[in-house]
Scaffold this active site. Structure first.
Site, PDB file in Angstrom:
ATOM      1  N   LYS A  18     -15.638 -54.943  73.916  1.00 47.08           N
ATOM      2  CA  LYS A  18     -14.760 -53.791  74.003  1.00 47.08           C
ATOM      3  C   LYS A  18     -14.893 -53.146  75.385  1.00 47.08           C
ATOM      4  O   LYS A  18     -15.914 -53.392  76.023  1.00 47.08           O
ATOM      5  CB  LYS A  18     -15.051 -52.803  72.874  1.00 47.08           C
ATOM      6  CG  LYS A  18     -16.421 -52.113  72.981  1.00 47.08           C
ATOM      7  CD  LYS A  18     -16.536 -51.031  71.984  1.00 47.08           C
ATOM      8  CE  LYS A  18     -16.094 -49.711  72.525  1.00 47.08           C
ATOM      9  NZ  LYS A  18     -17.069 -49.031  73.391  1.00 47.08           N
ATOM     10  N   ASP A  27     -17.737 -55.730  68.142  1.00 48.06           N
ATOM     11  CA  ASP A  27     -17.965 -54.303  67.980  1.00 48.06           C
ATOM     12  C   ASP A  27     -19.440 -54.233  67.611  1.00 48.06           C
ATOM     13  O   ASP A  27     -19.805 -54.538  66.471  1.00 48.06           O
ATOM     14  CB  ASP A  27     -17.097 -53.740  66.853  1.00 48.06           C
ATOM     15  CG  ASP A  27     -17.315 -52.249  66.690  1.00 48.06           C
ATOM     16  OD1 ASP A  27     -18.468 -51.806  66.769  1.00 48.06           O
ATOM     17  OD2 ASP A  27     -16.330 -51.521  66.491  1.00 48.06           O
ATOM     18  N   HIS A  28     -20.296 -53.870  68.564  1.00 45.80           N
ATOM     19  CA  HIS A  28     -21.731 -54.082  68.323  1.00 45.80           C
ATOM     20  C   HIS A  28     -22.281 -53.255  67.161  1.00 45.80           C
ATOM     21  O   HIS A  28     -23.299 -53.599  66.587  1.00 45.80           O
ATOM     22  CB  HIS A  28     -22.555 -53.881  69.610  1.00 45.80           C
ATOM     23  CG  HIS A  28     -22.805 -52.443  69.940  1.00 45.80           C
ATOM     24  ND1 HIS A  28     -21.882 -51.651  70.554  1.00 45.80           N
ATOM     25  CD2 HIS A  28     -23.881 -51.647  69.737  1.00 45.80           C
ATOM     26  CE1 HIS A  28     -22.381 -50.435  70.710  1.00 45.80           C
ATOM     27  NE2 HIS A  28     -23.600 -50.410  70.223  1.00 45.80           N
ATOM     28  N   LYS A  62     -25.470 -53.858  63.658  1.00 48.90           N
ATOM     29  CA  LYS A  62     -26.652 -53.036  63.377  1.00 48.90           C
ATOM     30  C   LYS A  62     -27.102 -53.277  61.936  1.00 48.90           C
ATOM     31  O   LYS A  62     -26.269 -53.351  61.023  1.00 48.90           O
ATOM     32  CB  LYS A  62     -26.335 -51.541  63.586  1.00 48.90           C
ATOM     33  CG  LYS A  62     -26.143 -51.169  65.067  1.00 48.90           C
ATOM     34  CD  LYS A  62     -25.879 -49.691  65.216  1.00 48.90           C
ATOM     35  CE  LYS A  62     -25.437 -49.327  66.629  1.00 48.90           C
ATOM     36  NZ  LYS A  62     -26.501 -49.182  67.599  1.00 48.90           N
ATOM     37  N   GLU A  77     -24.436 -38.378  70.192  1.00 44.20           N
ATOM     38  CA  GLU A  77     -25.334 -38.888  71.235  1.00 44.20           C
ATOM     39  C   GLU A  77     -25.830 -37.716  72.079  1.00 44.20           C
ATOM     40  O   GLU A  77     -25.097 -36.749  72.292  1.00 44.20           O
ATOM     41  CB  GLU A  77     -24.589 -39.870  72.142  1.00 44.20           C
ATOM     42  CG  GLU A  77     -24.101 -41.110  71.423  1.00 44.20           C
ATOM     43  CD  GLU A  77     -23.434 -42.081  72.390  1.00 44.20           C
ATOM     44  OE1 GLU A  77     -24.113 -43.002  72.836  1.00 44.20           O
ATOM     45  OE2 GLU A  77     -22.248 -41.880  72.700  1.00 44.20           O
ATOM     46  N   ASP A 102     -13.319 -44.870  73.274  1.00 44.61           N
ATOM     47  CA  ASP A 102     -14.633 -45.496  73.444  1.00 44.61           C
ATOM     48  C   ASP A 102     -15.378 -45.637  72.112  1.00 44.61           C
ATOM     49  O   ASP A 102     -16.110 -46.606  71.914  1.00 44.61           O
ATOM     50  CB  ASP A 102     -15.452 -44.623  74.416  1.00 44.61           C
ATOM     51  CG  ASP A 102     -16.792 -45.247  74.759  1.00 44.61           C
ATOM     52  OD1 ASP A 102     -16.804 -46.429  75.145  1.00 44.61           O
ATOM     53  OD2 ASP A 102     -17.836 -44.560  74.640  1.00 44.61           O
ATOM     54  N   HIS A 134     -15.971 -48.234  66.765  1.00 47.99           N
ATOM     55  CA  HIS A 134     -17.169 -48.071  65.938  1.00 47.99           C
ATOM     56  C   HIS A 134     -16.922 -47.208  64.688  1.00 47.99           C
ATOM     57  O   HIS A 134     -17.282 -47.586  63.581  1.00 47.99           O
ATOM     58  CB  HIS A 134     -18.304 -47.433  66.741  1.00 47.99           C
ATOM     59  CG  HIS A 134     -18.626 -48.159  68.015  1.00 47.99           C
ATOM     60  ND1 HIS A 134     -18.563 -49.524  68.130  1.00 47.99           N
ATOM     61  CD2 HIS A 134     -19.017 -47.709  69.237  1.00 47.99           C
ATOM     62  CE1 HIS A 134     -18.909 -49.879  69.364  1.00 47.99           C
ATOM     63  NE2 HIS A 134     -19.175 -48.801  70.050  1.00 47.99           N
ATOM     64  N   LYS A 169     -20.683 -36.959  73.122  1.00 47.14           N
ATOM     65  CA  LYS A 169     -21.809 -37.149  74.040  1.00 47.14           C
ATOM     66  C   LYS A 169     -22.433 -35.789  74.337  1.00 47.14           C
ATOM     67  O   LYS A 169     -21.775 -34.763  74.198  1.00 47.14           O
ATOM     68  CB  LYS A 169     -21.321 -37.793  75.340  1.00 47.14           C
ATOM     69  CG  LYS A 169     -20.695 -39.166  75.088  1.00 47.14           C
ATOM     70  CD  LYS A 169     -20.950 -40.116  76.227  1.00 47.14           C
ATOM     71  CE  LYS A 169     -20.396 -41.490  75.953  1.00 47.14           C
ATOM     72  NZ  LYS A 169     -21.268 -42.357  75.166  1.00 47.14           N
TER      73      LYS A 169
HETATM   74  C1  BG6 Z   1     -20.674 -48.153  73.283  1.00 44.78           C
HETATM   75  C2  BG6 Z   1     -19.978 -47.034  73.994  1.00 44.78           C
HETATM   76  O1  BG6 Z   1     -19.741 -48.997  72.671  1.00 44.78           O
HETATM   77  O2  BG6 Z   1     -21.543 -47.622  72.292  1.00 44.78           O
HETATM   78  C3  BG6 Z   1     -20.987 -46.072  74.596  1.00 44.78           C
HETATM   79  O3  BG6 Z   1     -19.157 -47.570  75.017  1.00 44.78           O
HETATM   80  C4  BG6 Z   1     -21.962 -45.595  73.543  1.00 44.78           C
HETATM   81  O4  BG6 Z   1     -20.341 -44.970  75.207  1.00 44.78           O
HETATM   82  C5  BG6 Z   1     -22.569 -46.785  72.815  1.00 44.78           C
HETATM   83  O5  BG6 Z   1     -22.976 -44.835  74.177  1.00 44.78           O
HETATM   84  C6  BG6 Z   1     -23.428 -46.336  71.655  1.00 44.78           C
HETATM   85  O6  BG6 Z   1     -24.052 -47.465  71.127  1.00 44.78           O
HETATM   86  P1  BG6 Z   1     -25.540 -47.394  70.578  1.00 44.78           P
HETATM   87  O7  BG6 Z   1     -25.790 -48.739  70.013  1.00 44.78           O
HETATM   88  O8  BG6 Z   1     -26.413 -47.052  71.717  1.00 44.78           O
HETATM   89  O9  BG6 Z   1     -25.507 -46.317  69.546  1.00 44.78           O
END
Ligand code: BG6
Length: 487
Positions: A156, A185-186, A190, A224, A243, A248, A348
């Site tokens: 992404k 989509d990481h 998780k 965050e 983002d 997510h 953020k």
């Molecule tokens: C990313 C966003 O996909 O996910 C970032 O681009 C964000 O802005 C991040 O900080 C958060 O991922 P994680 O795994 O650190 O919670």
């Protein structure tokens, strides 16, 4: 998902191998898969980047990244010496055919040595601007032709809006079949996110009450404390809605609200999730203010340290209108969820670094206890804490010990750290192994990505056309803009 088999022989070609993603995430994940004995004996990573590095320099760079970011800590000499043999590096310009000819030649030679075909994984760890050229060139070099062995992984942001996502999908699908495409989509990798399906569908207890008859609303929060760090240039063109929410948070919403799948087949799961996206009620552009809130952080304090305002971050326009906080109220229009609000929010520089989902249940229909007993009565809730602490807790009423009947809310807790002593794989470990095994369950299909863009387009348009006059509207270290908690 195949939970047991090691993948067959594999070559991973990382485009953008000298960049941050490869350094912080991809190579540490590959190294951990190696340590945990998940990699096949015949395995090669070819790093491609425009940066001028020799192989020893690249290996050193990778080792430093692993030492810094890997969950397994610093590399041990013996493991490292065995692992570094899998690494190759080539300085290459993504615009020239010579780069792809080199890749084709290396694959051919390696497969000859290995005496058989290998999985060829082309990982796009590059800015989206390069994808068209790279994908087309991979196709022209004949590297995508074998549907069973060649795969592409796209990071992404997948497009900037619905039109650009459609265009990107078209470009990729001109060269690759959808079955060869892995859109990451990481969050889906998780551990706690994968557990949502287990919680819902491996237990008989929750599913009967998982609907509008018992649930009053759902809160999905990804908060965050970090700011935009070194990514101001990217983030200022994206914003929190693109983002985080488009991908997510909508994916989390899908996992919470999807219908039970008939099987764990990749397309079955993805179909059920796409059904949810299609059922999300349209927001009219004129009504966006009723369903969405945005914010941008000003200067403030995070854990006792003074931090800059968003507009003073490197790479960010001084008069930026980009939102660093976004919250939406969504409805899933189907029999299960009609009129149950789903509140999704992400920001953020907030007061805490915590991602969690809370399912709030309706109050009991009748309070039979005396009024003196019920002063503290709360409706039930279930919280799935995704990170940093990994737990699920259930809030219910219990009698407070004593001679009188007094009710008190208490918690029942499943905490990963207490229940399991083994380490938890990083999302990228899970996802990379899935790509090697050819399992696309946790990846986004083209139609899913487009459906997710479709949901947020009216908000994007309204926010672009109607510039905020009140930014910044929350100080760093606060829980978002005023009113967003009531929203
Ligand atoms: C990313 C966003 O996909 O996910 C970032 O681009 C964000 O802005 C991040 O900080 C958060 O991922 P994680 O795994 O650190 O919670």
């Amino acid at each position: 998902m195949d939970t047991t088999a090691k993948p067959s022989q594999t070559i991973i070609v990382i485009f953008g191998a000298g960049g941050d993603l490869a350094w912080r995430k991809l190579l540490p994940a590959i190294y951990n898969l190696y340590l945990d004995n998940w990699l096949p004996e015949n395995f090669l990573v070819l790093g491609l980047d425009i940066k001028n590095m020799t192989l020893p320099e690249y290996q050193l760079h990778v080792r430093e990244g692993i030492n810094k970011f890997s969950r397994s800590g610093k590399t041990k000499k013996k493991d490292w010496l065995a692992f570094e043999k899998c690494l190759q590096y080539k300085k290459g310009d993504f615009n020239t055919a010579a780069t792809y000819n080199y890749v084709a030649k290396l694959i051919k030679q390696t497969e000859k040595e290995w005496a058989g075909k290998s999985n060829r994984i082309f990982y796009m760890a590059v800015s989206p601007a390069f994808i068209e050229t790279i994908v087309t060139s991979i196709g022209a070099a004949g590297l995508a032709a074998d549907k069973a062995f060649s795969r592409i992984v796209a990071e992404k942001p997948f497009g900037q809006d619905l039109d650009s996502a459609r265009r990107l999908n078209k470009i990729i699908c001109n060269t690759f079949d959808e079955s060869q495409v892995y859109r990451i989509d990481h969050f889906l990798g998780k551990e706690t996110v994968q557990n949502i399906l287990a919680f819902r569908f491996a237990n008989a207890l929750f599913e009967p009450i998982w609907n509008r008859n018992y649930i009053s609303h759902v809160q999905i929060t990804v908060a965050e404390q970090l700011g935009v760090e070194t990514r101001g240039g990217y983030f200022d063109h994206a914003g929190a809605l693109r983002d985080m929410i488009q991908n997510h948070l909508l994916q989390l919403l899908c996992l919470i609200s999807m219908e039970p799948p008939v099987s764990f087949d990749a397309d079955e799961i993805r179909n059920r999730k796409t059904d949810v996206l299609h059922a999300i009620r349209d927001i009219e552009q004129l009504d966006v203010h009723k369903y969405a809130i945005r914010g941008q952080y000003g200067a403030g304090w995070i854990e006792g340290k003074k931090v800059k305002a968003y507009c003073d971050e490197p790479g960010v326009n001084k008069t930026s209108h980009t939102e660093t906080f976004a919250a939406l109220k969504l409805f899933v229009d189907n029999w299960r969820w009609q009129d149950v609000p789903f509140y999704v929010r992400s920001g953020k520089r907030m007061n805490e670094a915590r991602s969690y989902i809370t399912i709030h249940f309706k109050p009991v229909p009748h309070k039979s206890f005396p009024t003196e007993a019920t002063g503290n009565w709360q409706p039930n809730s279930i919280t799935m804490n995704i990170q940093p602490r990994m737990f699920i807790s259930m809030n219910f009423q219990a009698k407070k010990p004593g001679l009188q009947m007094v009710l008190n809310p208490v918690n029942m807790l499943f905490d990963y750290a207490e229940s399991y002593k083994t380490g938890t794989p990083e999302a990228y470990e899970t996802l990379l192994l899935d790509v090697m095994q050819g399992d696309s369950t946790l990846f986004m299909r083209a139609d899913q990505v487009e459906a997710a863009w479709d949901i947020i387009m009216p908000v994007l348009k309204a926010w672009t056309e109607d510039a905020p006059v009140y930014f910044p509207n929350y100080a760093a270290g606060m829980p978002g803009p005023e009113g967003s908690e009531l929203f």
